[in-house]
Design a protein around this motif. Structure first.
Motif, PDB file in Angstrom:
ATOM      1  N   ILE A 165       0.836  -1.207   0.000  1.00 54.96           N
ATOM      2  CA  ILE A 165       0.000   0.000   0.000  1.00 54.96           C
ATOM      3  C   ILE A 165       0.869   1.255   0.000  1.00 54.96           C
ATOM      4  CG2 ILE A 165      -1.750   1.283   1.296  1.00 54.96           C
ATOM      5  CD1 ILE A 165      -2.843  -1.202   0.009  1.00 54.96           C
ATOM      6  N   ALA A 166       1.941   1.250   0.772  1.00 54.02           N
ATOM      7  CA  ALA A 166       2.809   2.427   0.858  1.00 54.02           C
ATOM      8  C   ALA A 166       3.525   2.716  -0.453  1.00 54.02           C
ATOM      9  CB  ALA A 166       3.833   2.232   1.976  1.00 54.02           C
ATOM     10  N   ALA A 167       3.727   1.695  -1.283  1.00 50.38           N
ATOM     11  CA  ALA A 167       4.429   1.896  -2.559  1.00 50.38           C
ATOM     12  C   ALA A 167       3.532   2.463  -3.652  1.00 50.38           C
ATOM     13  CB  ALA A 167       5.023   0.563  -3.024  1.00 50.38           C
ATOM     14  N   MET A 168       2.252   2.589  -3.392  1.00 51.66           N
ATOM     15  CA  MET A 168       1.335   3.049  -4.431  1.00 51.66           C
ATOM     16  C   MET A 168       1.296   4.572  -4.498  1.00 51.66           C
ATOM     17  SD  MET A 168      -1.831   0.365  -4.065  1.00 51.66           S
ATOM     18  CE  MET A 168      -1.540  -1.390  -4.301  1.00 51.66           C
ATOM     19  N   ASP A 169       0.760   5.045  -5.603  1.00 55.37           N
ATOM     20  CA  ASP A 169       0.679   6.483  -5.831  1.00 55.37           C
ATOM     21  C   ASP A 169      -0.369   7.094  -4.893  1.00 55.37           C
ATOM     22  OD1 ASP A 169      -0.524   8.977  -7.399  1.00 55.37           O
ATOM     23  OD2 ASP A 169       1.501   8.590  -8.160  1.00 55.37           O
ATOM     24  N   PRO A 170      -0.031   8.165  -4.195  1.00 57.92           N
ATOM     25  CA  PRO A 170      -0.994   8.740  -3.237  1.00 57.92           C
ATOM     26  C   PRO A 170      -2.243   9.296  -3.901  1.00 57.92           C
ATOM     27  CG  PRO A 170       0.943  10.142  -3.477  1.00 57.92           C
ATOM     28  CD  PRO A 170       1.258   8.858  -4.163  1.00 57.92           C
ATOM     29  N   ARG A 171      -2.160   9.729  -5.151  1.00 56.18           N
ATOM     30  CA  ARG A 171      -3.340  10.261  -5.836  1.00 56.18           C
ATOM     31  C   ARG A 171      -4.397   9.172  -6.032  1.00 56.18           C
ATOM     32  NH1 ARG A 171      -0.071  12.458 -10.883  1.00 56.18           N
ATOM     33  NH2 ARG A 171       0.830  10.377 -10.524  1.00 56.18           N
ATOM     34  N   MET A 172      -3.940   7.991  -6.438  1.00 60.77           N
ATOM     35  CA  MET A 172      -4.875   6.883  -6.632  1.00 60.77           C
ATOM     36  C   MET A 172      -5.448   6.423  -5.295  1.00 60.77           C
ATOM     37  SD  MET A 172      -5.329   3.368  -6.484  1.00 60.77           S
ATOM     38  CE  MET A 172      -3.650   2.799  -6.244  1.00 60.77           C
ATOM     39  N   LEU A 173      -4.620   6.390  -4.256  1.00 56.60           N
ATOM     40  CA  LEU A 173      -5.103   5.964  -2.948  1.00 56.60           C
ATOM     41  C   LEU A 173      -6.131   6.940  -2.380  1.00 56.60           C
ATOM     42  CD1 LEU A 173      -1.848   4.655  -1.215  1.00 56.60           C
ATOM     43  CD2 LEU A 173      -3.759   3.313  -2.092  1.00 56.60           C
ATOM     44  N   LEU A 174      -5.942   8.236  -2.632  1.00 59.20           N
ATOM     45  CA  LEU A 174      -6.906   9.216  -2.135  1.00 59.20           C
ATOM     46  C   LEU A 174      -8.256   9.069  -2.836  1.00 59.20           C
ATOM     47  CD1 LEU A 174      -4.646  12.383  -1.748  1.00 59.20           C
ATOM     48  CD2 LEU A 174      -5.667  11.021   0.067  1.00 59.20           C
ATOM     49  N   VAL A 175      -8.252   8.778  -4.134  1.00 61.57           N
ATOM     50  CA  VAL A 175      -9.510   8.536  -4.852  1.00 61.57           C
ATOM     51  C   VAL A 175     -10.173   7.265  -4.333  1.00 61.57           C
ATOM     52  CG1 VAL A 175     -10.505   8.020  -7.103  1.00 61.57           C
ATOM     53  CG2 VAL A 175      -8.755   9.778  -6.891  1.00 61.57           C
TER      54      VAL A 175
ATOM     55  N   THR B 242       2.032   3.469 -11.513  1.00 62.23           N
ATOM     56  CA  THR B 242       2.719   2.252 -11.928  1.00 62.23           C
ATOM     57  C   THR B 242       1.694   1.180 -12.285  1.00 62.23           C
ATOM     58  OG1 THR B 242       2.841   1.400  -9.663  1.00 62.23           O
ATOM     59  CG2 THR B 242       4.652   2.818 -10.413  1.00 62.23           C
ATOM     60  N   ASN B 243       2.193   0.057 -12.759  1.00 61.99           N
ATOM     61  CA  ASN B 243       1.303  -1.058 -13.087  1.00 61.99           C
ATOM     62  C   ASN B 243       0.583  -1.590 -11.849  1.00 61.99           C
ATOM     63  OD1 ASN B 243       2.019  -0.944 -15.807  1.00 61.99           O
ATOM     64  ND2 ASN B 243       3.739  -2.350 -15.534  1.00 61.99           N
ATOM     65  N   ASN B 244       1.272  -1.551 -10.698  1.00 63.87           N
ATOM     66  CA  ASN B 244       0.632  -2.000  -9.454  1.00 63.87           C
ATOM     67  C   ASN B 244      -0.534  -1.101  -9.073  1.00 63.87           C
ATOM     68  OD1 ASN B 244       2.373  -4.164  -9.123  1.00 63.87           O
ATOM     69  ND2 ASN B 244       3.831  -2.989  -7.902  1.00 63.87           N
ATOM     70  N   ASP B 245      -0.391   0.200  -9.311  1.00 65.23           N
ATOM     71  CA  ASP B 245      -1.489   1.122  -9.027  1.00 65.23           C
ATOM     72  C   ASP B 245      -2.701   0.818  -9.900  1.00 65.23           C
ATOM     73  OD1 ASP B 245       0.051   2.572  -7.161  1.00 65.23           O
ATOM     74  OD2 ASP B 245       1.002   3.684  -8.786  1.00 65.23           O
ATOM     75  N   LEU B 246      -2.457   0.632 -11.198  1.00 61.21           N
ATOM     76  CA  LEU B 246      -3.557   0.344 -12.114  1.00 61.21           C
ATOM     77  C   LEU B 246      -4.197  -1.007 -11.804  1.00 61.21           C
ATOM     78  CD1 LEU B 246      -1.937   1.591 -15.441  1.00 61.21           C
ATOM     79  CD2 LEU B 246      -3.506   2.816 -13.930  1.00 61.21           C
ATOM     80  N   LEU B 247      -3.367  -1.994 -11.437  1.00 58.76           N
ATOM     81  CA  LEU B 247      -3.907  -3.309 -11.086  1.00 58.76           C
ATOM     82  C   LEU B 247      -4.756  -3.239  -9.827  1.00 58.76           C
ATOM     83  CD1 LEU B 247      -4.013  -6.348 -11.631  1.00 58.76           C
ATOM     84  CD2 LEU B 247      -1.916  -6.586 -10.277  1.00 58.76           C
ATOM     85  N   PHE B 248      -4.286  -2.500  -8.835  1.00 58.01           N
ATOM     86  CA  PHE B 248      -5.046  -2.340  -7.590  1.00 58.01           C
ATOM     87  C   PHE B 248      -6.375  -1.646  -7.854  1.00 58.01           C
ATOM     88  CE2 PHE B 248      -6.132   0.100  -3.766  1.00 58.01           C
ATOM     89  CZ  PHE B 248      -6.150  -0.902  -2.815  1.00 58.01           C
TER      90      PHE B 248
END
Length: 278
Positions: free
Chosen positions: A36-46, A253-259
């Protein structure tokens, strides 16, 4: 009897100020190596905006159960501290049990279980989503994500600064408590009545420590503000080039899009299940 005494002593040893401080700091700063910490904060906030708002407007039990299962998995992925999860469980489910007992006491019946279940799922889902985000994002990432969405720089900095003040608050609180213990004379707690008096004494010490804690923290905060002013914080806050450089480190990243895709797919399945079962 001896086993109970040893158990109580071990529990009291674990519930020390050092243990509480370590648990709080671990939850705020010790999860930088998680997925979770490695993901982009913009995607996590949405993602958090969806799971923090949508459950309040939905009453379908299958949908809420699905959302709760998803945020429970993300909380496990964020490696949240055990103390935070314990407080979450006690706060959410104890309150629900209290409401159910109050309903039965004032003439209700078992039909109140379903509305209380819906309320519990809503509160639990939103709470776990909040725990996931604020455990997985460090202060800088959280502030940068808010700034990218147009949040005022001073507000985003205030949130980041509050995170950074957390260790200082814990340290000052421990120092104030130690000073009270050095100057105080706690009652003996060999008997049951003595333990009750000792508990009341500890509560009084914690209440008395509040004012010096705020005073000492305010002194440190003033020093921090002066240092920021010397380094040109006000100019950097309104300079577009500084803001562009600060936000250049964020990228999907690809992990962000996959999540995001898996979360969307799971929510779609929850909506389908709610339509079929509802």
């Amino acid at each position: 009897m001896k086993m109970m005494e040893k158990l109580s002593e071990s529990i009291l040893d674990k519930l020390s100020i050092d243990f509480l401080r370590n648990q709080v700091l671990k939850n705020a700063y010790g999860n930088n190596d998680t997925l979770i910490a490695a993901m982009d904060p913009r995607m996590l906030l949405v993602w958090y905006l969806f799971f923090g708002l949508v459950p309040w407007f939905v009453n379908s039990v299958p949908f809420l159960l699905g959302c709760f299962a998803l945020v429970a998995v993300t909380t496990w992925m964020a490696h949240v501290a055990g103390l935070v999860l314990l407080l979450f469980g006690v706060g959410v489910f104890a309150q629900t049990g209290y409401l159910f007992l109050a309903t039965l006491l004032f003439g209700g019946d078992a039909s109140a279980i379903l509305p209380l279940l819906v309320l519990t799922l809503k509160v639990a889902t939103v709470s776990l989503a909040s725990i996931t985000i604020f455990s997985g994002l460090d202060p800088d990432k959280l502030a940068n994500g808010l700034m990218w969405y147009g949040c005022p720089e001073r507000l985003s900095f205030s949130i980041s600064y509050a995170y950074r003040m957390l260790p200082l608050l814990m340290e000052e609180f421990q120092n104030v408590l130690l000073s009270y213990r050095l100057r105080g004379n706690p009652p003996a707690h060999d008997t049951f009545a003595g333990k009750v008096r000792y508990l009341v004494y500890q509560i009084q010490v914690i209440i008395r420590a509040f004012y010096p804690l705020m005073l000492n923290t305010a002194k440190r905060s003033r020093t921090t503000v002066e240092v920021l002013e010397i380094k040109g914080y006000r100019y950097a806050a309104v300079n577009k080039e500084v803001k562009r450089i600060k936000l250049a480190s964020m990228h999907l990243t690809n992990n962000d899009l996959l999540f995001a895709a898996l979360s969307f797919l799971w929510v779609a399945l929850c909506v389908l299940a709610a339509a079929l079962l509802g």
